[in-house]
Design a protein around this motif. Structure first.
Motif, PDB file in Angstrom:
ATOM      1  N   GLY A  39       0.269   6.396  13.174  1.00  0.00           N
ATOM      2  CA  GLY A  39      -0.851   6.235  12.246  1.00  0.00           C
ATOM      3  C   GLY A  39      -0.434   6.495  10.821  1.00  0.00           C
ATOM      4  O   GLY A  39      -0.607   7.605  10.323  1.00  0.00           O
ATOM      5  N   GLN A  40       0.176   5.471  10.213  1.00  0.00           N
ATOM      6  CA  GLN A  40       0.498   5.651   8.795  1.00  0.00           C
ATOM      7  C   GLN A  40       0.396   4.317   8.066  1.00  0.00           C
ATOM      8  O   GLN A  40       0.665   3.265   8.645  1.00  0.00           O
ATOM      9  CB  GLN A  40       1.880   6.261   8.611  1.00  0.00           C
ATOM     10  CG  GLN A  40       3.021   5.428   9.101  1.00  0.00           C
ATOM     11  CD  GLN A  40       4.374   6.051   8.766  1.00  0.00           C
ATOM     12  OE1 GLN A  40       4.451   7.052   8.072  1.00  0.00           O
ATOM     13  NE2 GLN A  40       5.441   5.457   9.252  1.00  0.00           N
ATOM     14  N   PRO A  41       0.019   4.372   6.775  1.00  0.00           N
ATOM     15  CA  PRO A  41      -0.086   3.127   6.015  1.00  0.00           C
ATOM     16  C   PRO A  41       1.278   2.445   5.963  1.00  0.00           C
ATOM     17  O   PRO A  41       2.307   3.120   5.909  1.00  0.00           O
ATOM     18  CB  PRO A  41      -0.482   3.598   4.609  1.00  0.00           C
ATOM     19  CG  PRO A  41      -0.933   5.004   4.756  1.00  0.00           C
ATOM     20  CD  PRO A  41      -0.277   5.557   5.966  1.00  0.00           C
ATOM     21  N   SER A  42       1.284   1.097   5.999  1.00  0.00           N
ATOM     22  CA  SER A  42       2.584   0.429   5.927  1.00  0.00           C
ATOM     23  C   SER A  42       2.941   0.089   4.479  1.00  0.00           C
ATOM     24  O   SER A  42       4.041  -0.361   4.208  1.00  0.00           O
ATOM     25  CB  SER A  42       2.596  -0.820   6.800  1.00  0.00           C
ATOM     26  OG  SER A  42       1.410  -1.542   6.612  1.00  0.00           O
ATOM     27  N   LEU A  43       1.999   0.319   3.555  1.00  0.00           N
ATOM     28  CA  LEU A  43       2.307   0.075   2.147  1.00  0.00           C
ATOM     29  C   LEU A  43       2.500   1.421   1.452  1.00  0.00           C
ATOM     30  O   LEU A  43       1.983   2.440   1.904  1.00  0.00           O
ATOM     31  CB  LEU A  43       1.174  -0.705   1.482  1.00  0.00           C
ATOM     32  CG  LEU A  43       0.981  -2.112   2.080  1.00  0.00           C
ATOM     33  CD1 LEU A  43      -0.323  -2.721   1.635  1.00  0.00           C
ATOM     34  CD2 LEU A  43       2.152  -3.015   1.686  1.00  0.00           C
ATOM     35  N   GLY A  44       3.240   1.397   0.339  1.00  0.00           N
ATOM     36  CA  GLY A  44       3.560   2.656  -0.341  1.00  0.00           C
ATOM     37  C   GLY A  44       2.718   2.889  -1.577  1.00  0.00           C
ATOM     38  O   GLY A  44       1.639   2.306  -1.751  1.00  0.00           O
ATOM     39  N   LEU A  45       3.258   3.758  -2.428  1.00  0.00           N
ATOM     40  CA  LEU A  45       2.603   4.147  -3.683  1.00  0.00           C
ATOM     41  C   LEU A  45       2.181   2.903  -4.473  1.00  0.00           C
ATOM     42  O   LEU A  45       2.957   1.955  -4.562  1.00  0.00           O
ATOM     43  CB  LEU A  45       3.682   4.903  -4.472  1.00  0.00           C
ATOM     44  CG  LEU A  45       3.301   5.883  -5.548  1.00  0.00           C
ATOM     45  CD1 LEU A  45       2.473   7.006  -4.958  1.00  0.00           C
ATOM     46  CD2 LEU A  45       4.580   6.460  -6.162  1.00  0.00           C
ATOM     47  N   PRO A  46       0.972   2.890  -5.083  1.00  0.00           N
ATOM     48  CA  PRO A  46       0.605   1.759  -5.942  1.00  0.00           C
ATOM     49  C   PRO A  46       1.696   1.518  -6.995  1.00  0.00           C
ATOM     50  O   PRO A  46       2.297   2.478  -7.507  1.00  0.00           O
ATOM     51  CB  PRO A  46      -0.693   2.235  -6.597  1.00  0.00           C
ATOM     52  CG  PRO A  46      -1.261   3.230  -5.647  1.00  0.00           C
ATOM     53  CD  PRO A  46      -0.079   3.898  -4.992  1.00  0.00           C
ATOM     54  N   ALA A  47       1.942   0.221  -7.288  1.00  0.00           N
ATOM     55  CA  ALA A  47       3.075  -0.136  -8.163  1.00  0.00           C
ATOM     56  C   ALA A  47       3.009   0.602  -9.509  1.00  0.00           C
ATOM     57  O   ALA A  47       4.029   1.103 -10.016  1.00  0.00           O
ATOM     58  CB  ALA A  47       3.094  -1.639  -8.373  1.00  0.00           C
ATOM     59  N   GLY A  48       1.813   0.687 -10.078  1.00  0.00           N
ATOM     60  CA  GLY A  48       1.676   1.341 -11.386  1.00  0.00           C
ATOM     61  C   GLY A  48       2.091   2.797 -11.317  1.00  0.00           C
ATOM     62  O   GLY A  48       2.743   3.329 -12.231  1.00  0.00           O
ATOM     63  N   ALA A  49       1.744   3.466 -10.222  1.00  0.00           N
ATOM     64  CA  ALA A  49       2.083   4.882 -10.068  1.00  0.00           C
ATOM     65  C   ALA A  49       3.597   5.029  -9.872  1.00  0.00           C
ATOM     66  O   ALA A  49       4.232   5.928 -10.439  1.00  0.00           O
ATOM     67  CB  ALA A  49       1.333   5.472  -8.881  1.00  0.00           C
TER      68      ALA A  49
END
Ligand SMILES: Cc1ncc(COP(=O)(O)O)c(C=O)c1O
Length: 385
Positions: A39-49
């Motif tokens: 159970g984990q998101p497959s996308l990472g930190l928002p690009a801007g961050a």
């Protein structure tokens, strides 16, 4: 000579991680795997961050320790966010940042409970609650929950049990089911009146599909709120979470955290402050989960797997698969071997009744969900052949 080893470490393994290991071995052998066990998101930190963080690192920030509570800029953002989402005033002093919610559980349990205390929690539920409680000498009191109560505990279930604490999770892992705000309020008020410390795990807030997620901080001055950047915020490996503490726990938590961890990871705190500027990207990811959820629930129903907990939030479907055999662990093993679809056995979440259930995570891509349903559609009829 055999040396002594403490019973504190004798907690059961996390079965999801064992499925993950078997799935990785299959991948090493060249087999394909559809990961629906973890159970984990497959996308990472928002690009801007991410760009802002890279800039800080390149600028030579020494990344030293911070104060144990976390940097004021982050604690202020968390308090501001709580006001925006729930309309609740959370004093910044009561926000305490930790190494993921996992560290928050350890600190909260050590502070709130004494060895021998009894803490109620729903079964099925997230396994680490009962394992951490056991490790610190506290007795987990499992409350069997089912569809009649949306897989959530009620006041009637805990009356007369002599509990010192109660853990609730809304949305819950593994079921995704939620406590309606009035039910959370009733539980919080009951616990406060009865001297039961309520611990509210709010890690899946932000990932909901129509039902309102309320915070226990709105209803009780003695409740402990636990939250994390691991799920909605897509910062799983950055290991950052937070507590909203009642006044009486502030100083003991500070002293314990100073000694146990010194401070939460500095780079992660900087990243988290920036992430709050990109919530629209995170909300778009949640809309993707909503699509996956609908596809999965309908796809499973088409396969005859239609007894599922109400998937109000999070990214899980907890399904009754007892018509497919008596032992979910064996079913998961065969499903992985014969189809490459990796799912988690219910035993992890419910030591009494988990043999009847499996948990599907739909936090991955939509293609994963569609392909998994196709593979299961081919496999289920031949499974007993
Ligand atoms: C309900 C629940 N609480 C807590 C955690 C721990 O998360 P973390 O330590 O990454 O914040 C998880 C992880 O899956 C979870 O499902």
């Amino acid at each position: 000579m055999t040396l002594k080893i403490s019973d504190r470490g004798r907690v059961p393994p996390f079965l999801v991680m064992e499925v993950l290991r078997a799935a990785s071995e299959r991948e090493i052998r060249g087999g394909s795997v559809l990961h629906m066990e973890i159970g984990q998101p497959s996308l990472g930190l928002p690009a801007g961050a991410a760009a802002a963080v890279a800039h800080e690192v390149a600028g030579g920030d020494p990344m030293g320790y911070t104060v144990a509570q976390g940097i004021p800029a982050l604690r202020r953002r968390i308090a501001r966010h709580a006001h925006a989402v729930y309309g609740v005033e959370v004093p910044v002093e009561r926000v305490f940042c930790t190494m993921g919610s996992s560290a928050a559980f350890l600190i909260a349990f050590l502070t709130a409970f004494a060895p021998g205390d009894r803490v109620g929690l729903a079964a099925p539920g997230y396994p680490a609650y009962r394992h951490i409680l056991k490790a610190v000498g506290v007795e987990p009191v499992l409350l069997p929950v089912g569809a009649e109560t949306r897989f959530q505990p009620t006041i009637e279930m805990i009356e007369g049990l002599g509990l010192d604490g109660l853990i609730v999770a809304s949305p819950s892992n593994p079921t995704g089911s939620m406590l309606p705000p009035e039910a959370l309020q009733a539980l919080a008020e009951y616990c406060h009146g009865a001297g039961i410390r309520l611990i509210s795990d709010e890690i899946y807030h932000g990932i909901t599909y129509g039902m309102t997620a309320a915070t226990a901080a709105a209803f009780s001055p003695s409740a402990v709120v636990i939250n994390s950047f691991s799920k909605y915020y897509c910062m799983t490996g950055w290991r950052l979470g937070w507590l909203v503490l009642p006044e009486d726990m502030m100083r003991p938590v500070e002293c314990l955290a100073q000694n146990l961890f010194i401070s939460p990871p500095t780079i992660s705190q900087i990243a988290a402050v920036r992430t709050f500027d990109h919530l629209e990207e995170l909300d778009a990811i949640v809309r993707g989960y909503a699509r996956n959820r609908d596809l999965l629930v309908h796809g499973l129903a088409g396969l005859g797997i239609d007894k599922v907990a109400p998937p109000d939030g999070a990214f899980y479907v907890y399904a009754d698969v007892s018509h497919l055999g008596p032992d979910s662990r064996e079913l998961c093993r065969r499903m992985l071997d014969e189809t490459g679809v990796a799912v988690a056995p219910g035993w992890d979440f419910d030591p009494a009744d988990g043999g009847r259930f499996v948990r599907f995570s739909y936090s991955g891509s939509t293609a994963t969900v569609i392909t998994a349903i196709e593979r299961l559609r081919d496999w289920l009829p031949k499974r007993n052949a």
